[in-house]
Design a protein around this motif. Structure first.
Motif, short mmCIF file in Angstrom:
data_model
loop_
_atom_site.label_atom_id
_atom_site.label_comp_id
_atom_site.label_asym_id
_atom_site.label_seq_id
_atom_site.Cartn_x
_atom_site.Cartn_y
_atom_site.Cartn_z
N THR A 4 -4.66 1.51 -3.32
CA THR A 4 -4.03 2.01 -2.26
C THR A 4 -3.23 3.22 -2.58
O THR A 4 -2.37 3.20 -3.63
CB THR A 4 -3.28 1.21 -1.29
N ASP A 35 -8.54 3.01 -1.88
CA ASP A 35 -8.11 3.46 -0.19
C ASP A 35 -7.12 4.51 -0.29
O ASP A 35 -5.73 4.18 -0.54
CB ASP A 35 -7.97 2.42 0.47
N ILE A 37 -4.52 7.13 1.71
CA ILE A 37 -4.35 7.31 3.05
C ILE A 37 -3.34 8.31 3.21
O ILE A 37 -2.47 8.54 2.36
CB ILE A 37 -3.26 5.91 3.46
N LYS A 42 -0.67 10.14 10.16
CA LYS A 42 -0.38 8.86 10.92
C LYS A 42 0.95 8.93 11.74
O LYS A 42 1.67 9.67 11.51
CB LYS A 42 -0.11 7.76 9.80
N ASP A 67 1.81 3.13 12.82
CA ASP A 67 0.82 2.61 11.89
C ASP A 67 1.30 2.25 10.51
O ASP A 67 0.39 2.03 9.65
CB ASP A 67 0.20 4.15 11.56
N ILE A 71 -0.51 0.03 7.10
CA ILE A 71 -0.27 0.56 5.54
C ILE A 71 0.17 -0.28 4.88
O ILE A 71 -0.13 -0.67 3.72
CB ILE A 71 0.62 1.81 5.76
N LYS A 74 -2.40 -2.94 4.09
CA LYS A 74 -3.15 -2.65 2.69
C LYS A 74 -2.32 -2.58 1.32
O LYS A 74 -3.01 -2.89 0.51
CB LYS A 74 -3.61 -1.14 3.12
#
Length: 188
Positions: A4, A35, A37, A42, A67, A71, A74
């Motif tokens: 992440t 992933d 982000i 967000k 959000d 997170i 994840k």
């Protein structure tokens, strides 16, 4: 490895994003699942310091509705978490700082024998960019990042600071090579 990336820059195509692109491409090329982000898009609220999260040590007990919960989930599901930020006033950007502060909900009983963390054993890395040099500039951010692993019970696998940044287009081959080498290092 499941990775992440927390993109902490407000600029979606800025210096930090450029370095992250090279890191992400290398990680994917090495066969890792990434992933990424983009935090600026967000809904991120700062930590309330209410400690309600400490009442539920086996889960993300944060009471806020935004959000950040997704997170944090994840992060729990990843083996490697990359924190990235431009250097703003000797520290992290507001976007990533909000997430870092909310990781308070991931651990309990710090400094006690039963200290537990939902991200125990995860690998963590830092990528930062700045216009100035490292000295008298970035060391505070790097030190804060290094201290975070004690609370998270995580493993610091490296920090990369790219200095003298002006524009993404000015980041040359040597910076790209540093990013690629860093990607390889943090998954080795």
């Amino acid at each position: 490895m499941k990775v992440t990336i927390l993109q902490g820059s407000a600029r979606k195509k800025g210096n930090t994003a450029r370095v992250l692109t090279w890191v992400e491409e290398e990680l994917i090329g090495l066969g890792h699942e990434v992933d990424s982000i983009y935090l600026h898009s967000k809904n991120l609220k700062g930590c309330l310091g209410c400690a309600k999260c400490k009442e539920k040590p086996d889960t993300i007990g944060c009471v806020q509705k935004d959000d950040v919960r997704e997170i944090l989930e994840k992060m729990i599901d990843s083996q490697l978490i990359i924190f990235s930020s431009p250097l703003y006033f000797w520290g992290f950007s507001a976007q990533i700082k909000a997430v870092i502060d909310r990781t308070y909900s991931l651990y309990t009983n710090y400094n006690l024998p039963d200290h537990a963390s939902l991200i125990d054993g995860r690998r963590q890395a830092l990528i930062a960019t700045g216009a100035g040099p490292y000295d008298d500039n970035a060391e505070g951010m790097v030190a804060a990042f290094g201290r975070m692993q004690k609370y998270h019970k995580a493993i610091n696998v490296g920090e990369l600071f790219i200095d003298s940044c002006s524009t993404p287009d000015a980041l040359g081959d040597s910076v790209q090579q540093k990013a690629i080498e860093f990607a390889r290092k943090i998954v080795a």
